[in-house]
Design a protein around this motif. Structure first.
Motif, PDB file in Angstrom:
ATOM      1  N   LYS A  65       0.815  -1.226   0.000  1.00 43.76           N
ATOM      2  CA  LYS A  65       0.000   0.000   0.000  1.00 43.76           C
ATOM      3  C   LYS A  65       0.841   1.266   0.000  1.00 43.76           C
ATOM      4  CE  LYS A  65      -4.268  -1.828   1.385  1.00 43.76           C
ATOM      5  NZ  LYS A  65      -4.665  -2.742   2.399  1.00 43.76           N
ATOM      6  N   VAL A  66       2.133   1.154   0.279  1.00 44.45           N
ATOM      7  CA  VAL A  66       2.983   2.340   0.276  1.00 44.45           C
ATOM      8  C   VAL A  66       3.967   2.355  -0.894  1.00 44.45           C
ATOM      9  CG1 VAL A  66       2.745   2.710   2.750  1.00 44.45           C
ATOM     10  CG2 VAL A  66       4.680   1.386   1.888  1.00 44.45           C
ATOM     11  N   ALA A  67       3.878   1.350  -1.757  1.00 46.65           N
ATOM     12  CA  ALA A  67       4.728   1.345  -2.958  1.00 46.65           C
ATOM     13  C   ALA A  67       4.409   2.600  -3.769  1.00 46.65           C
ATOM     14  CB  ALA A  67       4.470   0.094  -3.782  1.00 46.65           C
ATOM     15  N   GLY A  68       5.441   3.304  -4.196  1.00 49.70           N
ATOM     16  CA  GLY A  68       5.254   4.524  -4.974  1.00 49.70           C
ATOM     17  C   GLY A  68       5.002   5.766  -4.129  1.00 49.70           C
ATOM     18  N   LYS A  69       4.972   5.619  -2.814  1.00 45.07           N
ATOM     19  CA  LYS A  69       4.770   6.765  -1.921  1.00 45.07           C
ATOM     20  C   LYS A  69       6.073   7.052  -1.189  1.00 45.07           C
ATOM     21  CE  LYS A  69      -0.081   5.763  -1.406  1.00 45.07           C
ATOM     22  NZ  LYS A  69      -1.205   5.583  -0.492  1.00 45.07           N
ATOM     23  N   ASN A  70       6.169   8.238  -0.615  1.00 46.24           N
ATOM     24  CA  ASN A  70       7.364   8.628   0.136  1.00 46.24           C
ATOM     25  C   ASN A  70       7.186   8.287   1.606  1.00 46.24           C
ATOM     26  OD1 ASN A  70       8.858   9.857  -2.025  1.00 46.24           O
ATOM     27  ND2 ASN A  70       7.310  11.461  -2.008  1.00 46.24           N
TER      28      ASN A  70
END
Length: 156
Positions: A65-70
């Protein structure tokens, strides 16, 4: 499954199960020990990290769920030689006693001050309400957040 995470400004390609809690990946795969395992139920705040500006409990969010987020951990804020203003304020106020809750307190405070640079005592208490501290340093924590807010104003 290969997942790319951006943690503390660095991209990491990881081969992990998509439903692995982010906390486990941070601690076990990336050796980041700021976020702590407390309750495993997102109720104590010890595992708090910042994801795209929001304070989140890393024990209860899947890494996919946090892939591609900082993602920012305590280690990404500052260093012992040059602490972030929030970290410095917590040090200056002696806000840590046992230290277990401090990761969550600092990360939640950092996210709060990014959104609200001049919070009231009530807003600070409300933001930190989900972070448990059994040592009773709440007055020093409150002072630390106010000190950090004042310090950040001076830098602006």
């Amino acid at each position: 499954m290969a997942i790319t995470l951006s943690v503390n400004g660095k991209a990491h390609q990881l081969d992990v199960e998509p439903d692995t809690p982010l906390l486990y990946v941070l601690r076990d795969d990336l050796a980041l020990h700021g976020p702590k395992f407390g309750c495993g139920l997102a109720q104590c705040g010890a595992c708090t990290v910042i994801v795209d500006g929001q304070a989140v409990r890393s024990c209860s969010i899947d890494v996919s769920k946090v892939a591609g987020k900082n993602v920012t951990t305590l280690e990404g804020l500052g260093s012992s030689a040059k602490p972030d203003p929030v970290q410095k304020a917590f040090i200056d106020e002696g806000a840590a006693q046992c230290g277990y809750c401090i990761n969550g307190m600092v990360m939640t405070s950092k996210a709060l001050l990014a959104k609200n640079p001049n919070p009231s005592d009530r807003q600070i208490r409300q933001a930190l309400a989900g972070n448990l501290c059994r040592c009773g340093t709440h007055p020093r924590i409150l002072r630390a957040v106010k000190r950090a807010a004042a310090s950040l104003k001076k830098e602006a």
